[in-house]
Scaffold this motif. Structure first.
Motif, mmCIF file in Angstrom:
data_model
loop_
_atom_site.group_PDB
_atom_site.id
_atom_site.type_symbol
_atom_site.label_atom_id
_atom_site.label_comp_id
_atom_site.label_asym_id
_atom_site.label_seq_id
_atom_site.Cartn_x
_atom_site.Cartn_y
_atom_site.Cartn_z
ATOM 1 N N ARG A 12 117.237 -27.778 65.418
ATOM 2 C CA ARG A 12 116.200 -27.332 64.492
ATOM 3 C C ARG A 12 115.842 -25.867 64.760
ATOM 4 N NH1 ARG A 12 113.158 -31.697 64.847
ATOM 5 N NH2 ARG A 12 112.068 -31.026 66.719
ATOM 6 N N ALA A 13 115.663 -25.523 66.020
ATOM 7 C CA ALA A 13 115.310 -24.144 66.377
ATOM 8 C C ALA A 13 116.445 -23.174 66.050
ATOM 9 C CB ALA A 13 114.935 -24.063 67.854
ATOM 10 N N VAL A 14 117.671 -23.569 66.371
ATOM 11 C CA VAL A 14 118.822 -22.707 66.077
ATOM 12 C C VAL A 14 118.987 -22.533 64.572
ATOM 13 C CG1 VAL A 14 121.354 -22.558 66.192
ATOM 14 C CG2 VAL A 14 120.040 -23.172 68.230
ATOM 15 N N LEU A 15 118.839 -23.612 63.823
ATOM 16 C CA LEU A 15 118.954 -23.509 62.366
ATOM 17 C C LEU A 15 117.892 -22.580 61.786
ATOM 18 C CD1 LEU A 15 119.817 -27.197 61.477
ATOM 19 C CD2 LEU A 15 121.264 -25.187 61.012
ATOM 20 N N ARG A 16 116.689 -22.647 62.293
ATOM 21 C CA ARG A 16 115.624 -21.751 61.800
ATOM 22 C C ARG A 16 115.939 -20.303 62.121
ATOM 23 N NH1 ARG A 16 110.898 -25.992 63.557
ATOM 24 N NH2 ARG A 16 110.751 -27.035 61.515
ATOM 25 N N LEU A 17 116.370 -20.051 63.334
ATOM 26 C CA LEU A 17 116.739 -18.700 63.755
ATOM 27 C C LEU A 17 117.852 -18.150 62.859
ATOM 28 C CD1 LEU A 17 117.582 -17.882 67.470
ATOM 29 C CD2 LEU A 17 118.935 -17.004 65.619
ATOM 30 N N ALA A 18 118.923 -18.895 62.730
ATOM 31 C CA ALA A 18 120.085 -18.422 61.973
ATOM 32 C C ALA A 18 119.799 -18.342 60.476
ATOM 33 C CB ALA A 18 121.284 -19.326 62.235
ATOM 34 N N THR A 19 118.988 -19.250 59.958
ATOM 35 C CA THR A 19 118.642 -19.178 58.536
ATOM 36 C C THR A 19 117.840 -17.920 58.255
ATOM 37 O OG1 THR A 19 118.732 -21.574 58.308
ATOM 38 C CG2 THR A 19 117.485 -20.376 56.624
ATOM 39 N N TRP A 20 116.947 -17.560 59.166
ATOM 40 C CA TRP A 20 116.214 -16.294 58.986
ATOM 41 C C TRP A 20 117.208 -15.133 58.953
ATOM 42 C CZ3 TRP A 20 116.034 -11.906 61.981
ATOM 43 C CH2 TRP A 20 115.239 -10.887 61.465
ATOM 44 N N GLU A 21 118.164 -15.133 59.875
ATOM 45 C CA GLU A 21 119.152 -14.046 59.881
ATOM 46 C C GLU A 21 119.954 -14.021 58.580
ATOM 47 O OE1 GLU A 21 120.491 -12.543 64.150
ATOM 48 O OE2 GLU A 21 121.295 -14.534 63.709
ATOM 49 N N LEU A 22 120.387 -15.185 58.121
ATOM 50 C CA LEU A 22 121.187 -15.247 56.893
ATOM 51 C C LEU A 22 120.405 -14.771 55.669
ATOM 52 C CD1 LEU A 22 122.942 -18.695 57.382
ATOM 53 C CD2 LEU A 22 124.065 -16.451 57.368
ATOM 54 N N GLU A 23 119.151 -15.163 55.592
ATOM 55 C CA GLU A 23 118.385 -14.899 54.376
ATOM 56 C C GLU A 23 117.549 -13.625 54.421
ATOM 57 O OE1 GLU A 23 116.221 -18.484 53.438
ATOM 58 O OE2 GLU A 23 118.021 -19.349 52.542
ATOM 59 N N HIS A 24 117.263 -13.113 55.616
ATOM 60 C CA HIS A 24 116.314 -12.005 55.688
ATOM 61 C C HIS A 24 116.745 -10.837 56.554
ATOM 62 C CE1 HIS A 24 113.366 -14.200 53.390
ATOM 63 N NE2 HIS A 24 113.686 -15.264 54.105
ATOM 64 N N VAL A 59 128.662 -13.692 61.667
ATOM 65 C CA VAL A 59 128.107 -13.463 63.007
ATOM 66 C C VAL A 59 126.933 -14.401 63.245
ATOM 67 C CG1 VAL A 59 126.912 -11.792 64.484
ATOM 68 C CG2 VAL A 59 128.909 -11.089 63.154
ATOM 69 N N ALA A 60 126.027 -14.506 62.282
ATOM 70 C CA ALA A 60 124.868 -15.393 62.429
ATOM 71 C C ALA A 60 125.319 -16.833 62.661
ATOM 72 C CB ALA A 60 123.969 -15.306 61.199
ATOM 73 N N ILE A 61 126.294 -17.274 61.900
ATOM 74 C CA ILE A 61 126.789 -18.648 62.024
ATOM 75 C C ILE A 61 127.495 -18.851 63.366
ATOM 76 C CG2 ILE A 61 128.393 -20.357 61.082
ATOM 77 C CD1 ILE A 61 127.716 -19.120 58.274
ATOM 78 N N ASP A 62 128.388 -17.930 63.732
ATOM 79 C CA ASP A 62 129.109 -18.055 65.001
ATOM 80 C C ASP A 62 128.161 -18.086 66.199
ATOM 81 O OD1 ASP A 62 131.530 -18.095 63.687
ATOM 82 O OD2 ASP A 62 132.059 -16.017 64.180
ATOM 83 N N GLU A 63 127.167 -17.210 66.186
ATOM 84 C CA GLU A 63 126.205 -17.174 67.291
ATOM 85 C C GLU A 63 125.425 -18.493 67.361
ATOM 86 O OE1 GLU A 63 125.131 -14.693 69.594
ATOM 87 O OE2 GLU A 63 126.730 -13.297 69.083
ATOM 88 N N ALA A 64 125.037 -19.021 66.210
ATOM 89 C CA ALA A 64 124.298 -20.284 66.171
ATOM 90 C C ALA A 64 125.153 -21.429 66.708
ATOM 91 C CB ALA A 64 123.833 -20.579 64.748
ATOM 92 N N VAL A 65 126.393 -21.478 66.283
ATOM 93 C CA VAL A 65 127.296 -22.539 66.743
ATOM 94 C C VAL A 65 127.504 -22.437 68.254
ATOM 95 C CG1 VAL A 65 129.673 -23.398 66.605
ATOM 96 C CG2 VAL A 65 128.401 -22.880 64.503
ATOM 97 N N GLU A 66 127.644 -21.243 68.759
ATOM 98 C CA GLU A 66 127.814 -21.076 70.211
ATOM 99 C C GLU A 66 126.582 -21.560 70.974
ATOM 100 O OE1 GLU A 66 130.565 -20.345 72.015
ATOM 101 O OE2 GLU A 66 131.525 -20.483 70.042
ATOM 102 N N ALA A 126 126.683 -23.682 54.181
ATOM 103 C CA ALA A 126 126.150 -23.951 52.843
ATOM 104 C C ALA A 126 125.030 -22.971 52.499
ATOM 105 C CB ALA A 126 125.651 -25.386 52.756
ATOM 106 N N ILE A 127 124.159 -22.695 53.454
ATOM 107 C CA ILE A 127 123.074 -21.733 53.213
ATOM 108 C C ILE A 127 123.648 -20.349 52.936
ATOM 109 C CG2 ILE A 127 121.142 -20.505 54.310
ATOM 110 C CD1 ILE A 127 120.470 -23.199 55.711
ATOM 111 N N ALA A 128 124.691 -19.987 53.673
ATOM 112 C CA ALA A 128 125.297 -18.658 53.503
ATOM 113 C C ALA A 128 125.911 -18.473 52.114
ATOM 114 C CB ALA A 128 126.360 -18.429 54.580
ATOM 115 N N LYS A 129 126.274 -19.570 51.463
ATOM 116 C CA LYS A 129 126.869 -19.472 50.125
ATOM 117 C C LYS A 129 125.820 -19.244 49.045
ATOM 118 C CE LYS A 129 130.878 -22.248 51.260
ATOM 119 N NZ LYS A 129 131.542 -23.537 51.108
ATOM 120 N N THR A 130 124.548 -19.451 49.359
ATOM 121 C CA THR A 130 123.495 -19.198 48.400
ATOM 122 C C THR A 130 123.152 -17.705 48.424
ATOM 123 O OG1 THR A 130 121.733 -19.670 49.980
ATOM 124 C CG2 THR A 130 122.534 -21.521 48.661
ATOM 125 N N PRO A 131 122.642 -17.190 47.325
ATOM 126 C CA PRO A 131 122.302 -15.760 47.307
ATOM 127 C C PRO A 131 121.292 -15.419 48.404
ATOM 128 C CG PRO A 131 122.176 -16.679 45.107
ATOM 129 C CD PRO A 131 122.377 -17.831 46.047
#
Length: 140
Positions: free
Chosen positions: A84-96, A104-111, A131-136
């Motif tokens: 949950r914490a990693v998804l929130r962190l990476a989603t912020w990076e992807l969207e903002h 990079v955001a996805i790879d770092e989160a997966v690691e 999936a989030i990365a595919k959204t605008p």
């Protein structure tokens, strides 16, 4: 380890500990700011970690909505706290944070989840973030 990787780990620590303790993120961020002020040797990882956590605070509902929309039947409150914490962190990076490429955001989160969570977490986190990365990308 890059400065940004260290910052992500530091942000993850704040997000995770606040979540597990049921503590408001604003309070956890303030406590970490006090630690950062007292430990200048860790100063290089603090600015981006603070930016991530503040971004998660500022966009919490939007971030959780994006995660829930793409988690395919996994309610956020049922996810492991680390995921949950990693998804929130990476989603912020992807969207903002347009400075961070989606890959990079996805790879770092997966690691991070490979190191800290369950055996199934890397595939799950990769799928949700992909999936989030595919959204605008939102504008911050």
């Amino acid at each position: 380890m890059s400065a940004r990787t260290k910052s992500r780990k530091r942000a993850l620590d704040i997000l995770f500990s606040a979540d597990v303790r049921g503590e408001p993120l604003e309070r956890a961020l303030a406590v970490e700011q006090e630690r950062a002020d007292a430990r200048p040797e860790r100063a290089s990882s603090w600015p981006y970690a603070r930016q991530i956590v503040q971004g998660v605070i500022d966009h919490a509902d939007e971030i959780d909505d994006a995660i829930a929309e793409h988690a395919n039947g996994w309610p956020i409150d049922r996810m492991p706290a680390v995921d949950r914490a990693v998804l929130r962190l990476a989603t912020w990076e992807l969207e903002h944070n347009p400075e961070v490429p989606a890959g990079v955001a996805i790879d770092e989160a997966v690691e991070l989840v490979k190191e800290l969570s369950t055996d199934d977490s890397p595939r799950f986190v990769n799928g949700v973030l992909g999936a989030i990365a595919k959204t605008p990308r939102a504008t911050a």
